[in-house]
Design a protein around this motif. Structure first.
Motif, PDB file in Angstrom:
ATOM      1  N   GLY A   1     -20.903 120.110  40.666  1.00  0.00           N
ATOM      2  CA  GLY A   1     -19.885 119.946  39.884  1.00  0.00           C
ATOM      3  C   GLY A   1     -19.431 118.421  41.338  1.00  0.00           C
ATOM      4  O   GLY A   1     -20.405 117.891  41.944  1.00  0.00           O
ATOM      5  N   ASN A   2     -18.060 118.170  41.562  1.00  0.00           N
ATOM      6  CA  ASN A   2     -18.031 116.702  42.372  1.00  0.00           C
ATOM      7  C   ASN A   2     -17.155 117.518  43.731  1.00  0.00           C
ATOM      8  O   ASN A   2     -16.484 116.612  44.464  1.00  0.00           O
ATOM      9  CB  ASN A   2     -16.606 116.208  42.024  1.00  0.00           C
ATOM     10  CG  ASN A   2     -15.087 116.184  41.534  1.00  0.00           C
ATOM     11  OD1 ASN A   2     -15.740 117.271  41.061  1.00  0.00           O
ATOM     12  ND2 ASN A   2     -14.733 115.443  41.422  1.00  0.00           N
ATOM     13  N   LEU A   3     -17.934 118.835  44.065  1.00  0.00           N
ATOM     14  CA  LEU A   3     -17.315 119.281  45.351  1.00  0.00           C
ATOM     15  C   LEU A   3     -18.363 119.705  46.080  1.00  0.00           C
ATOM     16  O   LEU A   3     -19.103 120.312  45.548  1.00  0.00           O
ATOM     17  CB  LEU A   3     -16.438 120.338  44.703  1.00  0.00           C
ATOM     18  CG  LEU A   3     -15.350 120.136  44.159  1.00  0.00           C
ATOM     19  CD1 LEU A   3     -14.793 121.854  43.972  1.00  0.00           C
ATOM     20  CD2 LEU A   3     -13.875 119.873  44.223  1.00  0.00           C
ATOM     21  N   VAL A   4     -18.192 119.582  47.601  1.00  0.00           N
ATOM     22  CA  VAL A   4     -19.086 120.121  49.092  1.00  0.00           C
ATOM     23  C   VAL A   4     -18.172 121.701  49.059  1.00  0.00           C
ATOM     24  O   VAL A   4     -16.987 121.404  48.781  1.00  0.00           O
ATOM     25  CB  VAL A   4     -18.840 119.028  49.623  1.00  0.00           C
ATOM     26  CG1 VAL A   4     -20.008 120.081  50.551  1.00  0.00           C
ATOM     27  CG2 VAL A   4     -19.782 118.090  49.179  1.00  0.00           C
ATOM     28  N   PHE A   5     -19.148 122.891  48.879  1.00  0.00           N
ATOM     29  CA  PHE A   5     -18.234 123.548  49.506  1.00  0.00           C
ATOM     30  C   PHE A   5     -18.675 124.175  50.692  1.00  0.00           C
ATOM     31  O   PHE A   5     -20.066 124.009  50.441  1.00  0.00           O
ATOM     32  CB  PHE A   5     -18.277 124.692  48.038  1.00  0.00           C
ATOM     33  CG  PHE A   5     -19.567 125.307  47.856  1.00  0.00           C
ATOM     34  CD1 PHE A   5     -20.006 126.505  48.636  1.00  0.00           C
ATOM     35  CD2 PHE A   5     -20.326 125.007  46.815  1.00  0.00           C
ATOM     36  CE1 PHE A   5     -21.361 126.475  48.399  1.00  0.00           C
ATOM     37  CE2 PHE A   5     -22.222 125.671  46.362  1.00  0.00           C
ATOM     38  CZ  PHE A   5     -22.257 126.350  47.276  1.00  0.00           C
ATOM     39  N   VAL A   6     -18.228 125.312  51.546  1.00  0.00           N
ATOM     40  CA  VAL A   6     -18.432 125.805  52.792  1.00  0.00           C
ATOM     41  C   VAL A   6     -18.354 127.232  52.689  1.00  0.00           C
ATOM     42  O   VAL A   6     -16.650 127.246  51.807  1.00  0.00           O
ATOM     43  CB  VAL A   6     -18.861 125.423  53.882  1.00  0.00           C
ATOM     44  CG1 VAL A   6     -18.848 126.186  55.226  1.00  0.00           C
ATOM     45  CG2 VAL A   6     -19.007 123.669  53.985  1.00  0.00           C
ATOM     46  N   GLY A   7     -18.660 128.485  52.230  1.00  0.00           N
ATOM     47  CA  GLY A   7     -17.718 129.935  51.818  1.00  0.00           C
ATOM     48  C   GLY A   7     -18.648 131.137  52.866  1.00  0.00           C
ATOM     49  O   GLY A   7     -20.133 130.547  53.485  1.00  0.00           O
ATOM     50  N   VAL A   8     -18.047 132.232  52.705  1.00  0.00           N
ATOM     51  CA  VAL A   8     -18.369 132.715  53.792  1.00  0.00           C
ATOM     52  C   VAL A   8     -18.241 134.591  52.723  1.00  0.00           C
ATOM     53  O   VAL A   8     -17.473 134.554  52.480  1.00  0.00           O
ATOM     54  CB  VAL A   8     -17.725 133.703  55.166  1.00  0.00           C
ATOM     55  CG1 VAL A   8     -18.266 133.909  56.401  1.00  0.00           C
ATOM     56  CG2 VAL A   8     -17.771 132.260  56.021  1.00  0.00           C
ATOM     57  N   GLY A   9     -18.459 135.125  52.880  1.00  0.00           N
ATOM     58  CA  GLY A   9     -19.541 136.644  51.978  1.00  0.00           C
ATOM     59  C   GLY A   9     -20.300 136.502  51.194  1.00  0.00           C
ATOM     60  O   GLY A   9     -20.477 135.018  50.598  1.00  0.00           O
ATOM     61  N   ASP A  10     -19.885 137.991  50.111  1.00  0.00           N
ATOM     62  CA  ASP A  10     -20.995 137.634  49.151  1.00  0.00           C
ATOM     63  C   ASP A  10     -20.354 136.698  47.674  1.00  0.00           C
ATOM     64  O   ASP A  10     -21.260 136.540  47.473  1.00  0.00           O
ATOM     65  CB  ASP A  10     -20.912 139.090  49.201  1.00  0.00           C
ATOM     66  CG  ASP A  10     -21.616 139.998  50.067  1.00  0.00           C
ATOM     67  OD1 ASP A  10     -22.726 139.863  50.505  1.00  0.00           O
ATOM     68  OD2 ASP A  10     -21.292 141.139  50.126  1.00  0.00           O
TER      69      ASP A  10
END
Length: 185
Positions: free
Chosen positions: A104-113
């Motif tokens: 959408g209109n978001l940049v994400f950075v995540g850790v995990g399954d």
């Protein structure tokens, strides 16, 4: 009288030594990474702060290219510590997988399954998001063992002849994340 004095000194020494031993054991125990311990919670917070910094760098570079219009290109450099250490990620979140992308209109950075952005039903947050100025088709990159480098080069360009795309490659000592945006294309 001398024997009494020696015994008293030995007793005082054993008492002080015992107290110091207890304090040392407590301090060693408090800095080890046990699930739910203060150190693990601190590590999780440091990883989340680093995720936010990387997401902000990517979103900022996208915003800069978007503001300049078609044909624009911009490069930003970022440094990470924890996101490039699979052992730390495993201790903090139980997984070393790092995801970087847009939705959408978001940049994400995540850790995990499973990427969790809010505390939903008691699940702990492992992903951060930052807004960007246009709505993406939803692209991303998965790194199964953490980021392969602590130095990151973010290259964003707007080539109207190409579709939106996210890719990553290790170039020299840098992890190069290349993003082509194509708003409305």
């Amino acid at each position: 009288m001398r024997l009494v004095r020696r015994g008293q000194v030995s007793l005082e020494f054993m008492l002080v030594f015992g107290i110091m031993l207890v304090l040392m054991l407590y301090s060693v125990n408090s800095v080890t990474f046990k699930e739910g311990s203060t150190s693990t919670e601190t590590l999780k917070m440091q990883v989340l702060l680093e995720e936010k910094s990387l997401a902000n760098a990517i979103a900022g570079t996208i915003a800069q290219v978007y503001a300049q219009g078609p044909g624009a290109k911009s490069t930003t450099y970022a440094k990470v510590t924890y996101l490039a250490e699979p052992d730390y990620l495993q201790k903090a979140f139980g997984s070393a997988k790092v995801s970087v992308g847009s939705s959408g209109n978001l940049v994400f950075v995540g850790v995990g399954d499973n990427l969790i952005t809010e505390d939903a039903n008691g699940a702990e947050k492992n992903t951060v998001t930052t807004e960007m100025p246009y709505t993406s088709k939803g692209k991303g990159i998965l790194f199964p063992d953490g980021l392969p480098s602590k130095s990151i080069r973010i290259i964003v360009e707007w080539d109207p002849s190409r579709d939106e795309d996210w890719s990553a490659a290790v170039v020299g000592s840098y992890l190069e994340i290349t993003i082509n945006i194509n708003p409305g294309g």
